[in-house]
Scaffold this motif. Structure first.
Motif, PDB file in Angstrom:
ATOM      1  N   THR A 113     -14.191   0.745   5.174  1.00  0.00           N
ATOM      2  CA  THR A 113     -13.382   1.644   5.042  1.00  0.00           C
ATOM      3  C   THR A 113     -14.137   3.117   5.826  1.00  0.00           C
ATOM      4  OG1 THR A 113     -13.955   2.318   2.755  1.00  0.00           O
ATOM      5  CG2 THR A 113     -11.878   1.012   3.141  1.00  0.00           C
ATOM      6  N   SER A 130       0.784  -1.071   0.231  1.00  0.00           N
ATOM      7  CA  SER A 130      -0.039  -0.036  -0.162  1.00  0.00           C
ATOM      8  C   SER A 130       0.662   1.204   0.079  1.00  0.00           C
ATOM      9  CB  SER A 130      -0.880   0.063   1.114  1.00  0.00           C
ATOM     10  OG  SER A 130       0.002   0.460   2.377  1.00  0.00           O
ATOM     11  N   THR A 148      -8.934   4.029   4.282  1.00  0.00           N
ATOM     12  CA  THR A 148      -9.342   3.986   2.866  1.00  0.00           C
ATOM     13  C   THR A 148      -9.049   2.947   2.079  1.00  0.00           C
ATOM     14  OG1 THR A 148      -9.165   5.728   1.355  1.00  0.00           O
ATOM     15  CG2 THR A 148      -6.887   5.217   2.343  1.00  0.00           C
ATOM     16  N   GLN A 149      -9.476   2.737   0.756  1.00  0.00           N
ATOM     17  CA  GLN A 149      -9.091   1.862   0.055  1.00  0.00           C
ATOM     18  C   GLN A 149      -7.586   1.274  -0.295  1.00  0.00           C
ATOM     19  OE1 GLN A 149     -10.867   2.149  -3.898  1.00  0.00           O
ATOM     20  NE2 GLN A 149     -10.612  -0.200  -4.409  1.00  0.00           N
ATOM     21  N   SER A 150      -6.781   2.282  -0.446  1.00  0.00           N
ATOM     22  CA  SER A 150      -5.372   2.117  -0.707  1.00  0.00           C
ATOM     23  C   SER A 150      -4.754   1.188   0.389  1.00  0.00           C
ATOM     24  CB  SER A 150      -4.738   3.362  -1.328  1.00  0.00           C
ATOM     25  OG  SER A 150      -4.583   4.293  -0.317  1.00  0.00           O
ATOM     26  N   LEU A 203      -6.374  -0.721   2.470  1.00  0.00           N
ATOM     27  CA  LEU A 203      -6.915  -2.202   2.974  1.00  0.00           C
ATOM     28  C   LEU A 203      -5.617  -3.055   2.526  1.00  0.00           C
ATOM     29  CD1 LEU A 203     -10.618  -2.090   1.657  1.00  0.00           C
ATOM     30  CD2 LEU A 203      -9.884  -2.695   3.989  1.00  0.00           C
ATOM     31  N   SER A 212     -14.536   4.534   0.569  1.00  0.00           N
ATOM     32  CA  SER A 212     -14.007   4.212  -0.759  1.00  0.00           C
ATOM     33  C   SER A 212     -13.900   2.901  -1.340  1.00  0.00           C
ATOM     34  CB  SER A 212     -12.572   4.873  -0.784  1.00  0.00           C
ATOM     35  OG  SER A 212     -11.755   4.253   0.206  1.00  0.00           O
ATOM     36  N   TYR A 213     -14.042   2.022  -0.430  1.00  0.00           N
ATOM     37  CA  TYR A 213     -14.135   0.354  -0.717  1.00  0.00           C
ATOM     38  C   TYR A 213     -15.060  -0.178   0.373  1.00  0.00           C
ATOM     39  CZ  TYR A 213     -13.003  -4.237  -2.448  1.00  0.00           C
ATOM     40  OH  TYR A 213     -13.152  -5.463  -2.807  1.00  0.00           O
ATOM     41  N   LYS A 233     -18.893   1.695   4.357  1.00  0.00           N
ATOM     42  CA  LYS A 233     -18.389   2.933   4.943  1.00  0.00           C
ATOM     43  C   LYS A 233     -18.649   2.919   6.386  1.00  0.00           C
ATOM     44  CE  LYS A 233     -18.430   7.924   4.663  1.00  0.00           C
ATOM     45  NZ  LYS A 233     -18.848   8.958   4.189  1.00  0.00           N
TER      46      LYS A 233
END
Ligand code: FAD
Ligand code: FES
Length: 272
Positions: free
Chosen positions: A164, A23, A141-143, A145, A168-169, A172
Motif C-alpha cells: 500500500t 471496498s 490504502t488497505q481498504s 486492496l 496501512s497494510y 509501504k
C-alpha cells in the motif's frame, strides 16, 4: 461477417443478479449472460447503464451462465452503476478482445487497483496447473486492496504480496518494488500485469531488463469496442480489437506511448 453484425456485438438486456461491496469505491456486479459467461481471462464486456453511458469492464468471473465485473466508481457512468440494485435492468455486449495466454510454469502476477480483477480470474484458471504462482497486489490504502482472501487462496507457496502507498497494510511502497526483488531472487517463466499504466510501464521496464516474458492488459478510451472508431489506438494497435492483452514484443513497439499519452474523448492526445 463484419465485426458489427456478430452475436457478441448485439446488446442484450439483462438483470443484475447480485451486487457485492468490495471496498469503499469498488462493487462487484454479476449479470446473467450466456455469451459473457464464456469469456476468457483478459477479455472485457461493454456494460450499458440505461440513460447514462456504456463502459468497458474486464471480466472478473465467468461461469454457469453468469459473468461478474468489479467496478470502481470514478465518474458519471460508474457512479450511476453503483446506485443500481439486484433486479435492475442493464445492457451487455461482448465478450470482446483477446485473452491472456495460459502458461503453467513459474508464474508471477502484478496487479494494481481494479486491474486485480482480470488477473484474479486468470490466476484461478492457472492455479491447478502452475508450478508456482505468486501474486503481487498494490493499492493506495488497505481498504482499497481488492480480493485479498481470494488472492491468498490461489498463491502456491505463500500468501499474496500486498503493498500500500500509505503503509496501512503490507509493504509501504508501490507494487513494482516487491516485483523487482522477486525478479532478482527467482526465475519466472511468465509475468502478467494489469493496473494503472505507469505501473504497467515500470513492470515492462523491469521484465525487459531481465528478459522475462510479459503479458499486459491495457486500457484506453473505448466506444465501439470492435475496432471501428479508433478511440482506443496505441501505436498501430486498437486496444479493443488487437488487445487488451499485449505481449512484450508488442509493448516494445508502442513504448513511446505506453505510460506516456493516450487519446482523450475529443481525439486530442493527453498525457497519462
Ligand atoms: C478494456 C478495459 C477494461 C476495463 N476494466 C475495468 C474494470 O474491470 N473495472 C473498472 O472499474 N474499470 C475498468 N475500466 C475503466 C472503466 O471503463 C472506466 O473507469 C469507466 O469507463 C469510467 O466511466 P465514468 O463515466 O464513470 O467516468 P468518466 O467521468 O467518463 O471518466 C473518469 C475516468 O475514467 C476514464 N474513462 C472514461 N470513459 C472511459 C472508457 N470508455 N474507456 C476507458 N476509460 C474511460 C477517463 O479517462 C477518466 O479518467 C476498463 C477500461 C478498459 C478500456
Ligand atoms: S473502441 Fe473503437 S476502435 Fe477500439
Amino acid at each position: 461477417m463484419s465485426a458489427y453484425h456478430t452475436a457478441a456485438n448485439t446488446v442484450r438486456t439483462t438483470r443484475i443478479l447480485s451486487v457485492k461491496t468490495e471496498s469503499p469505491t469498488v462493487k462487484t456486479f454479476t449479470v446473467k449472460d450466456k455469451l459473457c459467461a464464456k469469456a476468457e481471462p483478459g477479455q472485457f464486456l461493454m456494460l450499458w447503464i440505461p440513460s447514462v453511458d456504456e463502459i468497458p469492464l474486464s471480466v472478473l468471473n465467468a461461469a454457469d451462465g453468469k459473468a461478474s465485473v468489479a467496478v470502481k466508481a470514478v465518474g458519471e457512468a460508474t457512479q450511476a452503476l453503483h446506485s443500481l440494485k439486484n433486479g435492475d435492468i442493464i445492457g451487455v455486449r461482448g465478450p470482446f478482445g483477446n485473452s491472456f495466454t495460459k502458461r503453467h510454469g513459474k508464474i508471477l502476477l502484478v496487479a494494481g487497483g481494479t486491474g486485480t480483477a482480470p488477473l484474479l480470474f486468470l490466476a484461478k484458471r492457472l492455479a491447478r496447473k502452475a508450478e508456482r504462482l505468486t501474486f503481487v497486489t498494490g493499492a493506495k490504502t488497505q481498504s482499497e486492496l481488492l480480493f485479498l482472501n481470494e488472492l491468498n487462496a490461489v498463491c502456491t507457496e505463500q500468501s499474496a504480496v500486498a503493498a500500500t502507498e500509505d503503509g496501512s497494510y503490507g509493504l509501504k511502497c508501490l507494487a513494482t518494488e516487491p516485483l523487482e526483488r522477486l525478479l532478482t531472487k527467482a526465475k519466472f517463466d511468465m509475468v502478467y500485469t494489469c493496473g494503472p499504466e505507469l505501473m504497467v510501464r515500470k513492470v515492462f521496464e523491469l521484465t525487459e531488463k531481465r528478459g522475462v516474458p510479459l503479458e499486459a492488459s491495457l486500457e484506453r478510451l473505448m466506444r465501439c469496442s470492435i475496432g471501428l472508431c479508433g478511440s482506443c489506438v496505441i501505436g498501430k494497435y486498437r486496444v479493443c480489437r488487437d488487445g487488451p492483452v499485449f505481449n512484450a514484443a508488442q509493448l516494445r513497439e508502442v513504448k513511446d506511448e505506453l505510460g506516456m499519452s493516450k487519446l482523450g474523448f475529443d481525439g486530442s492526445r493527453i498525457p497519462i
